[in-house]
Design a protein around this motif. Structure first.
Motif, PDB file in Angstrom:
ATOM      1  N   VAL A  46       0.859  -1.188   0.000  1.00  9.38           N
ATOM      2  CA  VAL A  46       0.000   0.000   0.000  1.00  9.38           C
ATOM      3  C   VAL A  46       0.895   1.237   0.000  1.00  9.38           C
ATOM      4  O   VAL A  46       1.752   1.382   0.869  1.00  9.38           O
ATOM      5  CB  VAL A  46      -0.929   0.029   1.232  1.00  9.38           C
ATOM      6  N   ALA A  47       0.699   2.115  -0.979  1.00  7.57           N
ATOM      7  CA  ALA A  47       1.559   3.292  -1.117  1.00  7.57           C
ATOM      8  C   ALA A  47       1.201   4.390  -0.125  1.00  7.57           C
ATOM      9  O   ALA A  47       2.083   4.961   0.526  1.00  7.57           O
ATOM     10  CB  ALA A  47       1.492   3.829  -2.543  1.00  7.57           C
ATOM     11  N   LYS A  48      -0.087   4.722  -0.006  1.00  8.69           N
ATOM     12  CA  LYS A  48      -0.529   5.806   0.853  1.00  8.69           C
ATOM     13  C   LYS A  48      -1.657   5.308   1.755  1.00  8.69           C
ATOM     14  O   LYS A  48      -2.543   4.583   1.298  1.00  8.69           O
ATOM     15  CB  LYS A  48      -1.036   7.000   0.035  1.00  8.69           C
ATOM     16  N   VAL A  49      -1.616   5.737   3.028  1.00  8.13           N
ATOM     17  CA  VAL A  49      -2.648   5.335   3.996  1.00  8.13           C
ATOM     18  C   VAL A  49      -3.173   6.585   4.691  1.00  8.13           C
ATOM     19  O   VAL A  49      -2.391   7.366   5.237  1.00  8.13           O
ATOM     20  CB  VAL A  49      -2.099   4.354   5.049  1.00  8.13           C
ATOM     21  N   ILE A  50      -4.486   6.771   4.667  1.00  4.92           N
ATOM     22  CA  ILE A  50      -5.091   7.889   5.390  1.00  4.92           C
ATOM     23  C   ILE A  50      -6.144   7.347   6.355  1.00  4.92           C
ATOM     24  O   ILE A  50      -6.807   6.348   6.083  1.00  4.92           O
ATOM     25  CB  ILE A  50      -5.723   8.933   4.447  1.00  4.92           C
ATOM     26  N   ALA A  51      -6.268   8.018   7.491  1.00 10.19           N
ATOM     27  CA  ALA A  51      -7.260   7.642   8.494  1.00 10.19           C
ATOM     28  C   ALA A  51      -8.402   8.649   8.468  1.00 10.19           C
ATOM     29  O   ALA A  51      -8.172   9.854   8.463  1.00 10.19           O
ATOM     30  CB  ALA A  51      -6.618   7.618   9.881  1.00 10.19           C
ATOM     31  N   VAL A  52      -9.629   8.150   8.428  1.00  8.79           N
ATOM     32  CA  VAL A  52     -10.814   8.997   8.510  1.00  8.79           C
ATOM     33  C   VAL A  52     -11.407   8.780   9.893  1.00  8.79           C
ATOM     34  O   VAL A  52     -11.750   7.652  10.267  1.00  8.79           O
ATOM     35  CB  VAL A  52     -11.835   8.658   7.411  1.00  8.79           C
ATOM     36  N   GLY A 153      -2.631  -6.658  -2.682  1.00 12.97           N
ATOM     37  CA  GLY A 153      -2.292  -6.817  -4.088  1.00 12.97           C
ATOM     38  C   GLY A 153      -1.846  -5.549  -4.776  1.00 12.97           C
ATOM     39  O   GLY A 153      -1.858  -5.465  -6.006  1.00 12.97           O
ATOM     40  N   GLY A 154      -1.432  -4.554  -4.004  1.00 10.20           N
ATOM     41  CA  GLY A 154      -0.944  -3.308  -4.567  1.00 10.20           C
ATOM     42  C   GLY A 154      -2.018  -2.244  -4.645  1.00 10.20           C
ATOM     43  O   GLY A 154      -2.919  -2.324  -5.475  1.00 10.20           O
ATOM     44  N   LEU A 155      -1.941  -1.251  -3.754  1.00 10.56           N
ATOM     45  CA  LEU A 155      -2.898  -0.143  -3.739  1.00 10.56           C
ATOM     46  C   LEU A 155      -2.147   1.184  -3.802  1.00 10.56           C
ATOM     47  O   LEU A 155      -1.058   1.320  -3.242  1.00 10.56           O
ATOM     48  CB  LEU A 155      -3.743  -0.162  -2.462  1.00 10.56           C
ATOM     49  N   ASP A 156      -2.752   2.142  -4.471  1.00  8.23           N
ATOM     50  CA  ASP A 156      -2.223   3.504  -4.432  1.00  8.23           C
ATOM     51  C   ASP A 156      -2.611   4.187  -3.131  1.00  8.23           C
ATOM     52  O   ASP A 156      -1.839   4.979  -2.585  1.00  8.23           O
ATOM     53  CB  ASP A 156      -2.762   4.325  -5.613  1.00  8.23           C
ATOM     54  N   VAL A 157      -3.811   3.896  -2.642  1.00  3.61           N
ATOM     55  CA  VAL A 157      -4.289   4.552  -1.420  1.00  3.61           C
ATOM     56  C   VAL A 157      -5.249   3.625  -0.681  1.00  3.61           C
ATOM     57  O   VAL A 157      -6.083   2.955  -1.291  1.00  3.61           O
ATOM     58  CB  VAL A 157      -4.975   5.897  -1.747  1.00  3.61           C
ATOM     59  N   LEU A 158      -5.082   3.573   0.635  1.00  3.09           N
ATOM     60  CA  LEU A 158      -5.971   2.805   1.509  1.00  3.09           C
ATOM     61  C   LEU A 158      -6.589   3.753   2.520  1.00  3.09           C
ATOM     62  O   LEU A 158      -5.881   4.489   3.222  1.00  3.09           O
ATOM     63  CB  LEU A 158      -5.196   1.708   2.235  1.00  3.09           C
ATOM     64  N   VAL A 159      -7.911   3.743   2.587  1.00  2.41           N
ATOM     65  CA  VAL A 159      -8.649   4.556   3.557  1.00  2.41           C
ATOM     66  C   VAL A 159      -8.955   3.697   4.779  1.00  2.41           C
ATOM     67  O   VAL A 159      -9.533   2.610   4.645  1.00  2.41           O
ATOM     68  CB  VAL A 159      -9.961   5.091   2.943  1.00  2.41           C
ATOM     69  N   LEU A 160      -8.558   4.153   5.947  1.00  2.64           N
ATOM     70  CA  LEU A 160      -8.888   3.471   7.194  1.00  2.64           C
ATOM     71  C   LEU A 160     -10.102   4.153   7.805  1.00  2.64           C
ATOM     72  O   LEU A 160     -10.043   5.336   8.158  1.00  2.64           O
ATOM     73  CB  LEU A 160      -7.722   3.520   8.185  1.00  2.64           C
ATOM     74  N   ASP A 161     -11.194   3.417   7.919  1.00  4.60           N
ATOM     75  CA  ASP A 161     -12.397   3.937   8.566  1.00  4.60           C
ATOM     76  C   ASP A 161     -12.292   3.611  10.050  1.00  4.60           C
ATOM     77  O   ASP A 161     -12.539   2.479  10.470  1.00  4.60           O
ATOM     78  CB  ASP A 161     -13.634   3.293   7.934  1.00  4.60           C
ATOM     79  N   LEU A 162     -11.906   4.599  10.854  1.00  7.67           N
ATOM     80  CA  LEU A 162     -11.700   4.389  12.281  1.00  7.67           C
ATOM     81  C   LEU A 162     -13.029   4.423  13.035  1.00  7.67           C
ATOM     82  O   LEU A 162     -13.943   5.153  12.647  1.00  7.67           O
ATOM     83  CB  LEU A 162     -10.775   5.458  12.863  1.00  7.67           C
ATOM     84  N   GLY A 181      -1.643  10.687   6.733  1.00  7.31           N
ATOM     85  CA  GLY A 181      -2.441  11.800   7.224  1.00  7.31           C
ATOM     86  C   GLY A 181      -3.785  11.340   7.725  1.00  7.31           C
ATOM     87  O   GLY A 181      -4.157  10.162   7.605  1.00  7.31           O
ATOM     88  N   SER A 182      -4.521  12.292   8.300  1.00 10.70           N
ATOM     89  CA  SER A 182      -5.834  11.990   8.852  1.00 10.70           C
ATOM     90  C   SER A 182      -6.825  13.057   8.422  1.00 10.70           C
ATOM     91  O   SER A 182      -6.470  14.220   8.204  1.00 10.70           O
ATOM     92  CB  SER A 182      -5.761  11.941  10.383  1.00 10.70           C
ATOM     93  N   VAL A 183      -8.087  12.632   8.320  1.00  7.85           N
ATOM     94  CA  VAL A 183      -9.194  13.528   7.986  1.00  7.85           C
ATOM     95  C   VAL A 183     -10.205  13.447   9.123  1.00  7.85           C
ATOM     96  O   VAL A 183     -10.626  12.345   9.500  1.00  7.85           O
ATOM     97  CB  VAL A 183      -9.855  13.143   6.655  1.00  7.85           C
ATOM     98  N   ILE A 184     -10.578  14.597   9.664  1.00 10.59           N
ATOM     99  CA  ILE A 184     -11.537  14.655  10.755  1.00 10.59           C
ATOM    100  C   ILE A 184     -12.930  14.943  10.192  1.00 10.59           C
ATOM    101  O   ILE A 184     -13.090  15.842   9.360  1.00 10.59           O
ATOM    102  CB  ILE A 184     -11.166  15.761  11.766  1.00 10.59           C
ATOM    103  N   ILE A 185     -13.921  14.197  10.671  1.00  9.40           N
ATOM    104  CA  ILE A 185     -15.312  14.398  10.255  1.00  9.40           C
ATOM    105  C   ILE A 185     -16.103  14.929  11.441  1.00  9.40           C
ATOM    106  O   ILE A 185     -16.010  14.408  12.550  1.00  9.40           O
ATOM    107  CB  ILE A 185     -15.960  13.086   9.765  1.00  9.40           C
TER     108      ILE A 185
END
Length: 297
Positions: A46-52, A153-162, A181-185
């Motif tokens: 996984v290339a990029k990981v962001i947490a929501v 299997g190879g990702l450009d971006v993975l979103v973590l739904d916290l 990075g992280s995104v606040i909702i």
């Protein structure tokens, strides 16, 4: 006979009775985890990981996370989403997926895919109506398997739904995974804004870059008279002030609209259900801003 995913998770539960449930070395150098300082690891392939994240439930976090993952896919990226809520997984419903995932030749969980997005969730590994009645250590073991024993299997971006809150799960992820990075909702409601501050401060304390904030469900436009109503009162200034106080960007404002909830509940989120709508455009705009911030090529 190869173990099934459910057998792996049952085995995880049994291993918690062992004095060394995580299989840490008994001799030699002491890992940082044993000293209370978890080692941050990349998620393989996984290339990029962001947490929501949201420190409060009921603000539409999972719906936004799902639409962001779909927006990345629509932009041409290899996208995935990982549901890290062990007790209340939402991704199976939002992506209209069910069934136990298969195992790869390396005994890794294989994601289930819909709308061009790879997904993984505890909801695939337990019955739809079955409660997860586990103690903390078992939850942490399952979380580690979801984070590091999935063959993406190879990702450009993975979103973590916290999950909501700032507890064990959130800290384990922020301290144990290399996040881009992280995104606040939040919603403009006073209580949601107050809790959003807790989420912001958690990411600051764990040195995770804050990519910005999304304000959800703030404005309702009547489909009959086209009149606009601020559902939580004229509290938009509170969200703006929050962003100013903490020096983070307001990435976007998602309006309150029946279709957003309906689309998700029927397993076809707005970005794929209504790709030409203003609501889908709002999700796409947020995804582009996030992609630019994390260097998503």
């Amino acid at each position: 006979m190869r173990p099934t995913p459910s057998r792996l998770f049952r085995a995880a539960g049994r291993c918690l009775q062992h004095e060394n449930p995580l299989g840490l070395p008994k001799s030699g150098s002491i890992p940082r985890m044993q000293r209370g300082l978890p080692v941050q690891r990349n998620i393989k392939d996984v290339a990029k990981v962001i947490a929501v994240s949201s420190a409060k439930g009921g603000v539409g976090k999972s719906t936004i996370a799902a639409n962001l993952a779909l927006a990345f896919a629509r932009m041409g990226h290899r996208s995935g989403i990982l549901d890290t809520d062990i007790f209340g997984p939402s991704i199976p419903t939002l992506f209209n997926l069910s069934g136990e995932p298969r195992l790869s030749a390396n005994n890794q969980l294989l994601p289930l895919t819909n709308y061009g997005v790879k997904t993984m969730s505890m909801g695939y590994l337990v019955g739809e109506d079955a409660p997860v009645v586990w103690r903390g250590m078992m939850v942490m073991k399952a979380l580690q398997q979801l984070l590091h024993e999935v063959e993406w299997g190879g990702l450009d971006v993975l979103v973590l739904d916290l999950p909501p809150g700032t507890g064990d799960t959130q800290l384990s992820i922020t301290q144990g995974v290399k996040l881009d990075g992280s995104v606040i909702i939040t919603t403009p409601h006073t209580l949601a804004v107050k809790d959003a501050i807790k989420g912001i401060n958690m990411f600051k304390k764990t040195s995770v870059p804050l990519l910005g904030l999304v304000s959800n469900m703030s404005l309702f436009t009547c489909p009959h008279c086209q009149g606009q109503t601020h559902v939580f009162g004229h509290t938009g200034d509170r969200v703006q002030q929050l962003c100013l106080d903490h020096e983070i960007e307001l990435l976007g404002d998602i309006p309150l609209h029946q279709s957003v909830g309906d689309d998700g509940m029927r397993g076809k989120p707005t970005v794929v259900a209504e790709p030409e709508s203003e609501r889908a455009a709002a999700f796409m705009d947020i995804a582009r801003k996030v992609g630019d911030k994390i260097g998503l090529a």
